[in-house]
Design a protein around this motif. Structure first.
Motif, mmCIF file in Angstrom:
data_model
loop_
_atom_site.group_PDB
_atom_site.id
_atom_site.type_symbol
_atom_site.label_atom_id
_atom_site.label_comp_id
_atom_site.label_asym_id
_atom_site.label_seq_id
_atom_site.Cartn_x
_atom_site.Cartn_y
_atom_site.Cartn_z
ATOM 1 N N LEU A 416 -17.954 -50.349 18.927
ATOM 2 C CA LEU A 416 -18.726 -49.106 18.962
ATOM 3 C C LEU A 416 -19.101 -48.607 17.579
ATOM 4 O O LEU A 416 -20.163 -48.027 17.383
ATOM 5 N N TRP A 417 -18.192 -48.807 16.616
ATOM 6 C CA TRP A 417 -18.431 -48.205 15.297
ATOM 7 C C TRP A 417 -18.728 -49.241 14.208
ATOM 8 O O TRP A 417 -18.819 -48.895 13.041
ATOM 9 N N GLU A 418 -18.877 -50.474 14.576
ATOM 10 C CA GLU A 418 -19.057 -51.546 13.587
ATOM 11 C C GLU A 418 -20.241 -51.302 12.654
ATOM 12 O O GLU A 418 -20.121 -51.417 11.428
ATOM 13 N N LYS A 419 -21.385 -50.924 13.197
ATOM 14 C CA LYS A 419 -22.587 -50.732 12.379
ATOM 15 C C LYS A 419 -22.444 -49.534 11.445
ATOM 16 O O LYS A 419 -22.746 -49.620 10.242
ATOM 17 N N ASP A 420 -21.966 -48.406 11.980
ATOM 18 C CA ASP A 420 -21.798 -47.205 11.150
ATOM 19 C C ASP A 420 -20.742 -47.424 10.078
ATOM 20 O O ASP A 420 -20.872 -46.918 8.954
#
Length: 434
Positions: A416-420
């Motif tokens: 869920l937070w990999e890109k951010d």
């Protein structure tokens, strides 16, 4: 330390801090320096231990403070390596005019529990007014700073390395006020106790901003307070106020990014009542998320954030499930415990004792997500505290709770937070000092 603000409790506290000061320096760096290359190389401190920013300030004769009416944001952990309060050191320095003291959550003396602060009062040792600035923002905070009569503000509080530990947001709010008032701010650096090699975990969704997260940084930010101040000033303060705060910092000597607090040679002084050891700080980024659930995090026991439990869960089953799921560097056993504080006061709970077995391989975020997944499976829909808003603010993400309700495990949650997180890591790199 991380429960959402309730109210300020007006209660006088008994004792003031210890007395006596010490000797003198201070290598200041402009906060506007954009890259680590612009920073003066750190020198090895005496006896191989880390020299904190305050000790460098003192060794340099308090040069940046001369001619100013000085205000200090401090608490019980704002001490030198002999555990002498920096406030007492400043008060006893003939060249320093100490004007005011400002208390964060738990207060200047640390007498209050999470979500509370001490009222405005006079410090009997220094004669200075101690102002309550916990959760104060905007015009209210600016009025307090102007009323105090200070011409320079110093921040020196030990952080724990987690986004939802509120002292960094007191710093953030004061930076906003300093930018608008043109008030100089000096940040004295201290170690990130859980190391500073990398950032991990969900990055705060700005729509969930609160006093446990004002700006989009990672849950485990991997930065020191001075590095955070540089980032806040250049990115968020400037964006919101149109200008930067007049910020200077004094870095540490001898700190390296792979150091845990135990490697620094410094003495741990608990910065809040439920942060008794550096080990507590290490597990905190993961287990504190249970503050948003119906489970206890062990407040009111000798093992806060290392004990997790509920009256409605069989700890033996949970321990087996957590062990089977696999959490590197951590072992589990079931434990019975009784909290001495609300909301679980005098209630017998069954749950987990979380024991770190290998600090190097332990990942608090991944472990926290695994424990949330297994705990949610055992507890059912009653797992969440209230509407779930508290958990969302702590995690900084609304989707984590939704996926946990659907039975998601830790790897799926991390996606869920990999890109951010990748974006934050790149941004963070620009402001590192060590």
């Amino acid at each position: 330390m991380t429960q959402l603000p309730r109210r300020t409790l007006a209660r006088q506290s008994g004792k003031a801090l210890l007395g006596l000061g010490g000797a003198l320096l201070a290598a200041r760096i402009p906060a506007q320096a954009a890259t680590p290359q612009a920073v003066t190389p750190c020198q090895k401190p005496p006896a191989g231990r880390v020299k904190i920013g305050f000790e460098k300030l003192r060794d340099g004769g308090y040069a940046p403070l001369l001619g100013h009416k000085v205000g200090v944001i401090a608490n019980v952990a704002s001490v030198d390596n002999s555990l002498t309060s920096i406030v007492d050191c400043l008060h006893q320095a003939p060249s320093v005019q100490l004007q005011a003291i400002f208390g964060p959550e738990h207060g200047f003396r640390g007498s209050m529990r999470e979500g509370f602060s001490e009222p405005e009062m006079q410090d009997p040792d220094t004669g200075c007014t101690v102002y309550d600035i916990y959760t104060k923002t905007g015009d209210a905070l600016k009025r307090i700073l102007k009323k105090s009569g200070i011409t320079l503000l110093v921040f020196d509080i030990q952080d724990t390395g987690s986004r939802f530990y509120t002292y960094i947001w007191t710093l953030f709010d004061c930076m906003m006020a300093c930018a608008e008032l043109g008030l100089p701010l000096l940040v004295l650096d201290r170690p990130n106790p859980i190391s500073g090699l990398d950032a991990s975990g969900p990055v705060l969704d700005p729509r969930l901003a609160s006093f446990v997260g004002r700006a989009p940084i990672a849950l485990r930010h991997g930065m020191t307070v001075a590095e955070l101040a540089r980032l806040f000033n250049a990115v968020f303060v400037k964006k919101q106020t149109g200008q930067k705060a007049p910020l200077d910092i004094i870095p540490m000597d001898g700190w390296q990014r792979d150091m845990f607090f135990e490697d620094t040679g410094l003495t741990w002084c608990p910065p809040s009542p439920n942060m008794p050891t550096p080990l507590t700080a290490l597990v905190y980024p993961g287990t504190c998320l249970f503050e948003g659930t119906s489970f206890s995090v062990g407040r009111g026991t000798t093992m806060p954030f290392l004990y997790l439990g509920s009256a409605a869960v069989d700890g033996r089953i949970w321990a087996k499930a957590a062990t089977k799921a696999g959490c590197a560097g951590m072992a589990f056993r079931d434990v019975w415990f009784t909290s001495l504080v609300d909301p679980f006061k005098n209630t017998l709970l069954h749950g987990l004792h979380c024991a770190v077995t290998d600090r190097a391989s332990f990942d608090p975020i991944a472990t926290g997500m695994t424990l949330l997944s297994t705990g949610r499976h055992l507890a059912g829909p009653s797992f969440w505290r209230g509407t779930g808003k508290t958990f969302d603010q702590l995690s900084g993400n609304t989707q984590i709770r939704t996926l946990l309700d659907k039975g998601a495990e830790a790897p799926a949650l991390a996606a869920l937070w990999e890109k951010d997180l990748a974006s934050f890591r790149a941004l963070r790199q620009t402001f590192l000092l060590y």
